[in-house]
Design a protein around this motif. Structure first.
Motif, PDB file in Angstrom:
ATOM      1  N   LYS A  24       2.508  14.611   2.258  1.00 16.13           N
ATOM      2  CA  LYS A  24       1.444  15.623   2.272  1.00 16.13           C
ATOM      3  C   LYS A  24       0.695  15.624   3.611  1.00 16.13           C
ATOM      4  O   LYS A  24       0.041  16.602   3.960  1.00 16.13           O
ATOM      5  N   SER A  25       0.735  14.515   4.304  1.00 13.34           N
ATOM      6  CA  SER A  25       0.092  14.444   5.620  1.00 13.34           C
ATOM      7  C   SER A  25       1.108  14.459   6.753  1.00 13.34           C
ATOM      8  O   SER A  25       0.781  14.175   7.900  1.00 13.34           O
TER       9      SER A  25
ATOM     10  N   LEU B 103       0.815  -1.216   0.000  1.00 11.43           N
ATOM     11  CA  LEU B 103       0.000   0.000   0.000  1.00 11.43           C
ATOM     12  C   LEU B 103       0.857   1.278   0.000  1.00 11.43           C
ATOM     13  O   LEU B 103       0.371   2.353   0.327  1.00 11.43           O
ATOM     14  N   TYR B 104       2.114   1.152  -0.361  1.00 13.87           N
ATOM     15  CA  TYR B 104       3.058   2.281  -0.316  1.00 13.87           C
ATOM     16  C   TYR B 104       2.468   3.554  -0.934  1.00 13.87           C
ATOM     17  O   TYR B 104       1.879   3.519  -2.020  1.00 13.87           O
ATOM     18  N   ARG B 105       2.604   4.672  -0.227  1.00 14.52           N
ATOM     19  CA  ARG B 105       2.117   5.970  -0.711  1.00 14.52           C
ATOM     20  C   ARG B 105       3.306   6.891  -0.929  1.00 14.52           C
ATOM     21  O   ARG B 105       3.845   7.443   0.025  1.00 14.52           O
TER      22      ARG B 105
ATOM     23  N   PRO C  52      13.950   4.729   9.384  1.00  9.64           N
ATOM     24  CA  PRO C  52      14.099   5.663   8.256  1.00  9.64           C
ATOM     25  C   PRO C  52      14.582   4.967   6.984  1.00  9.64           C
ATOM     26  O   PRO C  52      14.157   5.314   5.879  1.00  9.64           O
ATOM     27  N   VAL C  53      15.464   3.978   7.159  1.00  5.86           N
ATOM     28  CA  VAL C  53      15.980   3.259   5.994  1.00  5.86           C
ATOM     29  C   VAL C  53      14.886   2.404   5.362  1.00  5.86           C
ATOM     30  O   VAL C  53      14.755   2.336   4.138  1.00  5.86           O
ATOM     31  N   LEU C  54      14.096   1.736   6.206  1.00  8.71           N
ATOM     32  CA  LEU C  54      12.999   0.918   5.677  1.00  8.71           C
ATOM     33  C   LEU C  54      12.088   1.773   4.813  1.00  8.71           C
ATOM     34  O   LEU C  54      11.630   1.334   3.762  1.00  8.71           O
ATOM     35  N   GLU C  55      11.828   2.990   5.241  1.00  9.01           N
ATOM     36  CA  GLU C  55      10.932   3.847   4.471  1.00  9.01           C
ATOM     37  C   GLU C  55      11.596   4.352   3.192  1.00  9.01           C
ATOM     38  O   GLU C  55      11.012   4.272   2.108  1.00  9.01           O
TER      39      GLU C  55
ATOM     40  N   PRO D  80      -7.336   9.888   1.120  1.00 12.74           N
ATOM     41  CA  PRO D  80      -6.367  10.462   0.166  1.00 12.74           C
ATOM     42  C   PRO D  80      -5.068  10.814   0.891  1.00 12.74           C
ATOM     43  O   PRO D  80      -5.060  10.973   2.110  1.00 12.74           O
ATOM     44  N   ASP D  81      -3.990  10.941   0.138  1.00 18.06           N
ATOM     45  CA  ASP D  81      -2.681  11.254   0.734  1.00 18.06           C
ATOM     46  C   ASP D  81      -2.720  12.517   1.578  1.00 18.06           C
ATOM     47  O   ASP D  81      -1.984  12.648   2.562  1.00 18.06           O
ATOM     48  N   THR D  82      -3.584  13.440   1.186  1.00 20.11           N
ATOM     49  CA  THR D  82      -3.643  14.711   1.902  1.00 20.11           C
ATOM     50  C   THR D  82      -4.366  14.623   3.234  1.00 20.11           C
ATOM     51  O   THR D  82      -4.312  15.538   4.037  1.00 20.11           O
ATOM     52  N   HIS D  83      -5.095  13.541   3.449  1.00 17.71           N
ATOM     53  CA  HIS D  83      -5.888  13.453   4.675  1.00 17.71           C
ATOM     54  C   HIS D  83      -5.649  12.179   5.468  1.00 17.71           C
ATOM     55  O   HIS D  83      -6.556  11.662   6.108  1.00 17.71           O
TER      56      HIS D  83
END
Lengths: 461, 461, 461
Positions: free
Chosen positions: B208-209, B201-203, B328-331, B425-428
C-alpha cells in the motif's frame, strides 16, 4: 522600481578596493611565524631537527583547523540554504564574506593581540583565530539573511571584525577571561551584534516577501548538511585553541556529550510544543547545536561529562522554546526580524555558556585540577589566583561583550541603512534572482521522456 | 484512521526520561581518564611535561574519530535519504538515535569492559567505541527504515546497544578475537539483528505504500553524499582503534585497496545484471561499500594489498548479486522486508569478513609478522599462540555473533510489536508527513518569474 | 538509433579484465613499506618502540590524505553535478574512474619512481600520490563531461595515468623540479591533455543536446558542495607531500591566503562582466578555486602571504575572464568543447602557477631560507645550487608538461574516437538516462497531499 539593486559597479569596486588594501597591509605587516618560516626551522638547537619537525604546531592544530574551516564554509553556508529560493545567496555570500573576513581578521587580531617588532606573525593558530572571528560575522549574517545586499554584508564585516578583535582583546588579555570555544567572544557577540543590526534595519513591510521566507522539501535537506557538519565538528571548534594535551582532549569530550544531550532535548521539546506532536525542521536544524555553544567557555574546564550533559540539555530546551515562543514576540514587540533565529541558537545559549563558565571557574580548585590548574587558568600561575574573583571576571566579560555587541550593532546598523548599498526592496527579499543569474526551471517532462523504459527501448532498438 | 501516530507525548516523555537516566548514571559512574583529566596530565614523571602532551592519545586517535563521526551522522544519515519523501526522517531519526546510542553505549561498554574502581573512564577511545556501537544500531535502522516510529527506534536502540556490548565483550575479551573494524561485532551483528526485527514486524500489506518506497532524481543524489563519505572514510573506521603505528597504517591501506577493487566489481555487475546494461543507483550507493565491511576483521593483519583487493572484489560482487537476486526472495519467501538491503551491504559482506579474518589468522606466522605478531594478536604474547586455534576462535566468534544477533532481534522485534509506539499504518509508511512538519510545494513559477531576464529588466528599469 | 550505447557487456568486461590485471600485478609487485609492514616496525633500534610508533608517517600524512581523498571523490564528483540531468554520471563515473585510477597509478608511479628489489612499496605517501594522479584524470574528465561513455573514460584513464607518471618522473626526478601541489604535473597536464582529447572528439552537432547542457537550481547547489570542499581542503592538497615541519605548514598557509584573495576577485569580476551586475554560479563554482591551482608550485617556497594573495587575485581574475571571453572562442574557433571550462580553472591557472614557481625559485637565496634552503630545493644540497638555473629548469618543466599533455591527449583522443566504446549520440549527450536507471518524476502532489494540515488533521482524527 529602479536599478538600485544593480551590483555591476558597487560590488566589484568594493571587493577590489578591499582586496588591494588587504594585500598592501599584508605586504607591510605580515610575516611567517617561527613554525612556518624556512629560516627558523632549526633555530632551537636543544632538539634534533627531526624532533622539531614532528613537534611543529601544524600537526597538533591543523586537523582541528580543517574541522573549523568546514564549519565556517559548509556548516554556516548550508545551514542557511533552508530558504526556498535563497540558496545561491546563502552559500555564496557566506563564501564571500568569510573569505574577506578571515583576511581582515588576521590583521585586526594581529594588531590588538601584540605584534612582533612591528610585524604580525601568522601560522595555523592565527588561521584558527581568523576563522573564529569569521564565525561571529556569519552568525550576524543569519539575522539579516535575505534582507541585505552583498555590499552591505561586506561593510558589516569590516566593522564587526574590528570590534570583535577589540572585544576579544579586552576579554582575553585585559580581563584574563577563559573563552576557548567562544561562548562570549563568538556567539554572544555575533548574536547581539546581528540582532541590533537587524533591529535598526527593521522593515515594516517585510510580509510582502513572506511567501519566500520559508523552506521547501529539498532546501531543508540541504540545510541539514550544514547542521550535521556543525554538530559533528563542534568538539573540534571548542578545543581548537586550548592548550595541548589534556585540556584539548577534555574540551572535545565535554562538547561531544553536551551536543548528544542537547539533541535529545531538541527532539523532545520540538514534538511537545507542536499541537500534532510533529517535529519541526527549524528546531532540529538549529536547536540541536545549542549544546555546542553553551559549553564554549566551560568546555576546557573540569565540567565533567555529567555537567556537560546538563548544560547541553538546558541549551536545547531553551533554544526550542525560544524558536516557538520568543522569536514571534521579538518580531512583533521589539521589531527584531531574525531570519535564522540566531537569538535562539547563539544568543541565549551563548549567555548560558558564559554563566556556566563563570560558575565553573568560581568552583575551580587545586584539589580538582592538581598541577593542571595553571594550564586551564593562566593567571593561577601568578599567585593572585582566587576562584571567586575569576568567576567575577568571567561575569564582567559577559557584560562587556553584550555592551560592545549592542553598541557596535547599533552604529553598524545605521551605517548600513544608508541608501547606497543596493539593498533589496521589501517585495524581493529572500530572492536569489536579484543578485544572481538563476537558471530556468527543470524540464521534468524531458528528463522523464528519456528515462521511461519505453523511450529507452526505442532508443536502444 | 486515528491519532495513534501522534508523537506529542510519547516521544518527549521517552527522550526526557532516557536523558535524565543517562545524566544520573553519568554523574554516578563516569569520570575522565588519565588523558583527559587535569590532575593526571603530568603524573608520569619519566617524560617531560611537553613530551606527555604531544603523546596524548588525542593526537593519534581524534582525526580518526572525526572521520568515524562523519560516517555515523552524514554517511548513514544521508545514505538513507534515497527514499523520495523520507529524507527528513532518514537524516533526522538517524541523528536522534545516534545521539542517544552513543551515550548509552558509553555506559554499556564501560560496564562490561571493566570499570576502574567502580568508575567508567572516558576519552577519545571510548568515543570511537561508542560511535562504533551506534553504527550497529544504524545498520539495523536500515532494515526497518520507513516502517517504524521514532519511539520504536529508540526502544530498539536501548536493547541493541546493550546486546552489542555483551557480544563485543564475549568476542574481544573472552574469546580473544580480533575484530578492529567490526566485520562481526558491528556489521554482522547489526545486520542480522535488524533483519530479525523486520521479520517479526512483517507487514503483509506494505505494498500500500509501494509508490513511496523508491527514489527520485535528487533524493538519489543526496544518498550519494552518504555513500561517498562512507567510502572515503572507511579506512579510518577500520583503523580507528588498532594499535599505534604500523597496524593502524596497514589497516587504512588494506581498506583503501579493498574499496577500490570493490567499486570496479560493483559497476561491472550492476551493468551485467541489467537487461539494458544500465547502472542501478541502489548498487552503486551500497554495494561499492561492501569492500570496507569485508576487511573489517583482517584489515589489521598482513592481508597484503593483493589479498585486500581480492576480498573487495568478491564483496562487491556478492553484494550486487544479493540486491538483484536475493532481496526479492527474502521478502517473498522469508517475509523479510529489508528497506535498504542491509543483508547485501552488511550481512553477507560481514560474514565474508569474518571468514577472511579467521583464515588470515590461521595463516599468521612469526615469519611474516616478526616481532609484530604480538601487536596484532594479543594472545601471541602469552605463549599459548597457535594460529589454527586462533582461526578457530575467530570462527566461533562469528557463530556467537549470529546467535546473539538473531536471538536479540527476535526478542526486540516482539517488544517493538506492542501497539503503543505509534508505528505508521501500512498506508503511510515511507512518509515524512506523519512525524514531521513538511513544507509546501516549491512555487516553481514564481522562482522563474523573478529569474527571467524580462522580469528582471522591468525590475531594474 | 541502435543499441550502440548498451553497456551490458562492454563495461563489465572492461572492469573485470582491468581489475584482474591489477590484482595480478599487485600480487606480483606490491608490498608494504617499512611503515606499514608488521616485521619492520621495530627495526630501527635507536629509538624505543613507542617513539617509533608515534613517528609513523601515518600520523603526519594521513589527515592530509583524507582531505585530498575528499577533494577527489566529493570535490570533483559533486562539482560536476551542476548539469541538470547528468548528476548520476558526474558523481558515479567520477567514482568509477577514480577507483580505477588510484590502483593503476600506484603501479605506474611505483614503476617509474624506483622499485625496491623489484617491489613497489606502498603506504600513505603512495596513497596521496595515487590520489594526485587520479585528480589529473578527473580534470580531463571535466572537459569531456557528458559526451563520453564510461568505457571511454576508463580507456582514457589507462593512458593518462601512464603518461602522468612518466611526465612526473621527468619533472621531479630528471629535471629536479619542485611541484608539490602539482600546478604543472596535475593541473597543467590534466587540463591540456583533456582539452586535446575533447578537440579530437569534436562534435559539430552538439547543439542538439544544448538544452541539457546547463544547470537547474538544485543542481547548482549540489555543485557548490563540490566547490566548497575543494576550496577548504586545497591547503591540505598543496601541502600533503611537502617535507615535514615548516614547509608543510607554510604551504597550507600560503594556499589559504591565495584562495581567500581569489574568492574576492572572482565575485568582483563575475559581477563586473555581467550586464546586469549579477553573479554567475559558473564563476563562483570554478574560478574561486583557481587560487589553489596557482600556488601549487610556489606554495612551499617563501612566497609570503603577500605574494600568495597577489597570485590568488590574479588567478581568480583570469579564470573569470576566461569563462566569459575565452571559452566561447575556444569552441567556435578552435573547436574545443570544454564542458566544465577546465581551461579556466586548471589550464591557465596551472600555467600561471608554473611561472610563479619558476620566478620564486629564481629568487630563492640563503638569506631568505637559511638552512631551510635544502629542505625546499633538494638540489641545493648538492652544491650545484644556482637559483637562476633552478628557475630555468622550472620553466623547462612547464614546456615538457605542455608537450606531453598535448601529445598524449592527441593520441588518446584518436584511440577514444574508435566507434566501439558506446559513446552517446549527439542527441543524447548530458543525459543520465543512457547509462543509468533513472527514477520517475517526483509525485509532488502526493507529497503535498499528506503534508497539508487539512489532510493530516483527517489522518489524526
Amino acid at each position: 522600481m529602479n536599478s538600485s539593486t544593480n551590483m555591476r559597479l558597487r560590488l566589484p569596486l568594493l571587493c577590489i578596493i578591499l582586496e588591494v588594501i588587504l594585500i598592501i597591509l599584508f605586504g607591510a605587516l605580515v610575516e611567517y611565524n617561527d613554525d612556518t618560516h624556512a629560516k627558523m626551522w632549526n633555530a632551537n638547537k636543544s632538539h634534533s631537527a627531526t624532533r622539531d619537525d614532528y613537534e611543529n604546531e601544524f600537526y597538533y592544530r591543523y586537523p582541528s583547523f580543517q574541522d573549523v574551516h568546514v564549519m565556517i564554509f559548509v556548516g554556516f553556508g548550508f545551514l542557511m540554504t533552508f530558504l526556498q529560493r535563497y540558496g545561491f545567496s546563502s552559500v555564496g555570500f557566506n563564501f564571500l564574506i568569510a573569505a574577506f573576513s578571515l583576511q581582515w581578521a588576521t590583521l585586526m587580531q594581529g594588531f590588538v593581540h601584540g605584534m612582533h617588532h612591528g610585524k604580525i606573525h601568522v601560522g595555523v593558530t592565527s588561521m584558527i583565530n581568523a576563522d573564529f572571528c569569521t564565525g561571529s560575522v556569519l552568525i550576524s549574517f543569519g539575522a539579516v539573511l535575505g534582507k541585505t545586499s552583498p555590499v552591505q554584508l561586506l561593510v558589516m564585516a569590516i566593522f564587526e571584525v574590528t570590534l570583535f578583535a577589540v572585544n576579544e582583546f579586552i576579554l582575553l588579555s585585559m580581563l584574563g577571561a577563559n573563552d576557548a570555544g567562544g561562548s562570549m567572544t563568538i556567539h554572544t557577540f555575533g548574536a547581539y551584534f546581528g540582532l541590533m543590526v537587524t533591529r535598526v534595519l527593521y522593515r515594516p513591510n517585510l510580509d510582502k516577501s513572506k511567501h519566500r521566507n520559508s523552506s521547501v522539501y529539498h532546501s531543508d535537506l540541504f540545510a541539514m548538511i550544514g547542521t550535521i557538519y556543525l554538530w559533528m565538528f563542534w568538539p573540534s571548534f571548542n578545543s581548537a585553541i586550548t592548550n595541548y594535551g589534556d585540556p584539548q582532549h577534555r574540551t572535545a569530550l565535554n562538547t561531544y556529550y553536551s551536543l548528544a544531550a542537547c539533541t535529545l532535548a531538541t527532539f523532545a521539546f520540538s514534538a511537545l510544543v507542536n499541537p500534532e506532536g510533529k517535529l519541526d525542521m527549524v528546531h532540529i536544524q538549529n536547536a540541536a547545536l545549542a549544546g555546542g555553544v553553551a559549553v564554549g567557555t566551560a568546555g576546557e574546564m573540569m565540567l565533567t561529562p555529567f555537567g556537560s550533559m546538563i548544560v547541553g540539555f538546558l541549551a536545547g530546551t531553551i533554544s526550542v522554546l525560544g524558536y516557538k515562543y520568543l522569536t514571534p514576540v521579538l518580531e512583533s514587540k521589539l521589531k527584531i526580524q531574525d531570519t535564522c533565529g540566531i537569538h535562539n541558537l547563539h544568543g541565549m545559549p551563548g549567555v548560558l555558556g558564559a554563566v556556566v563558565g563563570a560558575v565553573t571557574s568560581a568552583l575551580a580548585s587545586p584539589g580538582v585540577y592538581g598541577h593542571g590548574l595553571q594550564r586551564v587558568f593562566a593567571d593561577a600561575e601568578t599567585g593572585k589566583w582566587n576562584p571567586q574573583s575569576r568567576g567575577g571576571f568571567q561575569a564582567i566579560s559577559l557584560a562587556v561583550t553584550l555592551g560592545m555587541a549592542l553598541f557596535g550593532g547599533l552604529v553598524t546598523g545605521f551605517i548600513l541603512k544608508l541608501p547606497i548599498y543596493g539593498a533589496p526592496p521589501d517585495t524581493h527579499c529572500f530572492e536569489d534572482g536579484l543578485y544572481w543569474e538563476v537558471p530556468g526551471e527543470e524540464e521534468g517532462h524531458e528528463l522523464n521522456e528519456v528515462a521511461t523504459p519505453n523511450e529507452m527501448e526505442k532508443l536502444n532498438s
